[in-house]
Scaffold this active site. Structure first.
Site, mmCIF file in Angstrom:
data_model
loop_
_atom_site.group_PDB
_atom_site.id
_atom_site.type_symbol
_atom_site.label_atom_id
_atom_site.label_comp_id
_atom_site.label_asym_id
_atom_site.label_seq_id
_atom_site.Cartn_x
_atom_site.Cartn_y
_atom_site.Cartn_z
ATOM 1 N N ALA A 1 5.701 -29.065 -5.205
ATOM 2 C CA ALA A 1 5.166 -29.345 -6.545
ATOM 3 C C ALA A 1 4.494 -28.101 -7.141
ATOM 4 C CB ALA A 1 4.167 -30.496 -6.479
ATOM 5 N N PRO A 2 4.636 -27.933 -8.468
ATOM 6 C CA PRO A 2 5.279 -28.802 -9.457
ATOM 7 C C PRO A 2 6.783 -28.583 -9.614
ATOM 8 C CG PRO A 2 4.230 -26.992 -10.575
ATOM 9 C CD PRO A 2 3.896 -26.816 -9.112
ATOM 10 N N ASP B 1 4.876 -34.916 4.589
ATOM 11 C CA ASP B 1 4.179 -33.743 5.104
ATOM 12 C C ASP B 1 5.222 -32.749 5.594
ATOM 13 O OD1 ASP B 1 2.708 -31.867 6.500
ATOM 14 O OD2 ASP B 1 1.906 -33.287 7.966
ATOM 15 N N CYS C 1 -0.501 -18.104 -3.107
ATOM 16 C CA CYS C 1 -1.177 -17.490 -4.257
ATOM 17 C C CYS C 1 -2.612 -17.158 -3.866
ATOM 18 C CB CYS C 1 -1.111 -18.383 -5.487
ATOM 19 S SG CYS C 1 -1.700 -20.073 -5.246
#
Length: 439
Positions: free
Chosen positions: A258-259, A304, A376
């Site tokens: 996601a996203p 998961d 990130c």
């Protein structure tokens, strides 16, 4: 109730939820904006919330200097209102007389008449003693650049030669970057349409699918958005499609998807069979929505990524991306509330989770296949620390060198720091599985 007062009061309530109650900026802002039909009100509220979250550590500390007794616990909304007032004065550079008067009136609107005098006194004191307070706030990196002290210290430890620039870059408005959907349009055609709509837009210098607009805007109103001709995606997040060497027919995994931007980009690049795994059920619909708007197809599973028994059918993957859950310290300029919600104590758990997901997904990679580990984060523990520990324990994992036009080599892989090429901070490590290994 006047328009200006209403917006400031609403901003104070929302910012208190974000900064003092731990709620998401995006979710709180969406709820608050839905109460404002006027575009000018919405623009002001957006600015107050974004800059209020961005500069909270600085002006929260300023209030400790201005108040004899803190009020953030007993009067959190008024505390947040005073932070927004300082943001108006120092960041948005709004006229002092109007900002002070409107803030004091908002105290009444928020039904705190006994605090009207306090709010007025605090703001008048700031104006009288401004230079002294600014000098004190500027004396330490944490309050100079509005970062929690633990994060300012961690960045200084990991990037000592770049720390000041990295902290400063996190407070600069990023450009708006688009990723053109090459299955439906060319970059030149989308750029021409945007210019025809009055937008300033340039092709990115080295990211072949990227267009750059200098400022944020409502992308849903841009020509081509509804038709799926482009998506919003920072340039650093467009790099993985270049590094993975995608080809038609490959079986591809996007773990922690996601996203869905990286998954969509991979499918735009080649006719691959892609599985997108996302652990949070509430985020999975965003992946499906993006796929649908862009006219793309993938299998989306809520599970998961570290528990392969829940989603893997036994067919090995030739390519995979692990966009690992991380501290998000590289995207603070776009997500300013990260600096309010992330704690130093979070890193140990994140590192353990990252290593677990990497090890589990590796076992589903085909011999000769490649895995791109991405975060990130700016913190070496989450990046080369995780990858280095993994590689040291495997004899079938080879590090493939990565080099980009911006950024710098890490101990393993490549790191883009905020501001490098005007991109978000992001880390990449490319691993190849020995061709003699069994999946």
């Amino acid at each position: 109730m006047s328009r200006a007062i209403s917006v400031r009061a609403l901003a104070a309530e929302a910012l208190a939820d974000i900064a003092l109650s731990g709620h998401s900026l995006r979710e709180v802002a969406d709820r608050a904006l839905s109460r404002l039909p006027d575009s000018r009100d919405r623009a002001l509220l957006t600015a107050l919330l974004n800059e209020g979250a961005r500069w909270w550590p600085r002006f929260d500390a300023a209030l400790d200097r201005l108040l004899d007794k803190p009020i953030r616990r007993n009067e959190p909304v008024i505390h947040a209102l005073l932070v927004t007032a300082l943001v108006q004065l120092e960041v948005l550079e709004m006229p002092a007389y109007a900002s002070v008067a409107a803030t004091v009136e908002a105290v009444r609107e928020l039904r705190r008449p006994r605090l009207v005098g306090l709010a007025n006194a605090v703001l008048r004191r700031w104006q009288r003693e401004r230079d002294t307070h600014l000098a004190a706030l500027d004396a330490t990196p944490a309050t100079r650049h509005a970062h929690p002290a633990w994060l300012a210290d961690a960045i200084a430890a990991d990037w000592p030669d770049r720390a000041e620039a990295v902290l400063a870059a996190a407070n600069i408005e990023p450009p708006l970057m688009l990723r053109v959907n090459r299955r439906r349009a060319t970059r030149d055609a989308v750029a021409e349409a945007l210019r025809g709509a009055g937008q300033t837009v340039e092709p990115h210098a080295w990211l072949v699918d990227a267009l750059v607009l200098p400022h944020s805007t409502d992308v849903t109103r841009l020509p081509g958005f509804a038709e799926g001709l482009f998506a919003v995606q920072d340039g650093a997040a467009q790099v993985p499609a270049d590094l993975l060497d995608l080809a038609d027919g490959q079986h591809v995994l996007d773990a922690c998807a996601a996203p869905g931007g990286k998954a969509c980009h991979a499918i735009e690049r080649a006719d691959v069979a892609l599985l997108a795994v996302e652990s949070e059920a509430r985020r999975a619909p965003r992946i499906r929505q993006n796929l649908e708007r862009l006219g793309l197809d993938a299998r989306v599973v809520v599970a998961d990524a570290g528990d392969t028994s829940a989603w893997w059918d036994g067919r090995p993957f030739e390519r995979m991306m692990i966009d690992a859950p991380c501290s998000a310290t590289g995207v603070i300029r776009r997500r300013p509330d990260v600096r309010l919600h992330r704690r130093a104590a979070d890193i140990d758990a994140l590192v353990a989770q990252q290593g677990r997901i990497l090890a589990a997904c590796w076992d589903t990679l085909a011999p000769g296949g490649r895995l791109l580990y991405v975060t990130c984060s700016l913190l070496r523990r989450e990046n080369e620390g995780v990858v280095g520990t993994f590689v040291a324990g495997r004899d079938d994992a080879k590090v493939v060198p990565v080099s980009l036009p911006v950024g710098q080599p890490a101990a393993i892989g490549w790191q883009i720091l905020p501001g490098d090429g005007d991109l978000d901070g992001m880390y990449y490590a490319l691993l190849e599985k020995s061709a003699t290994s069994a999946a």
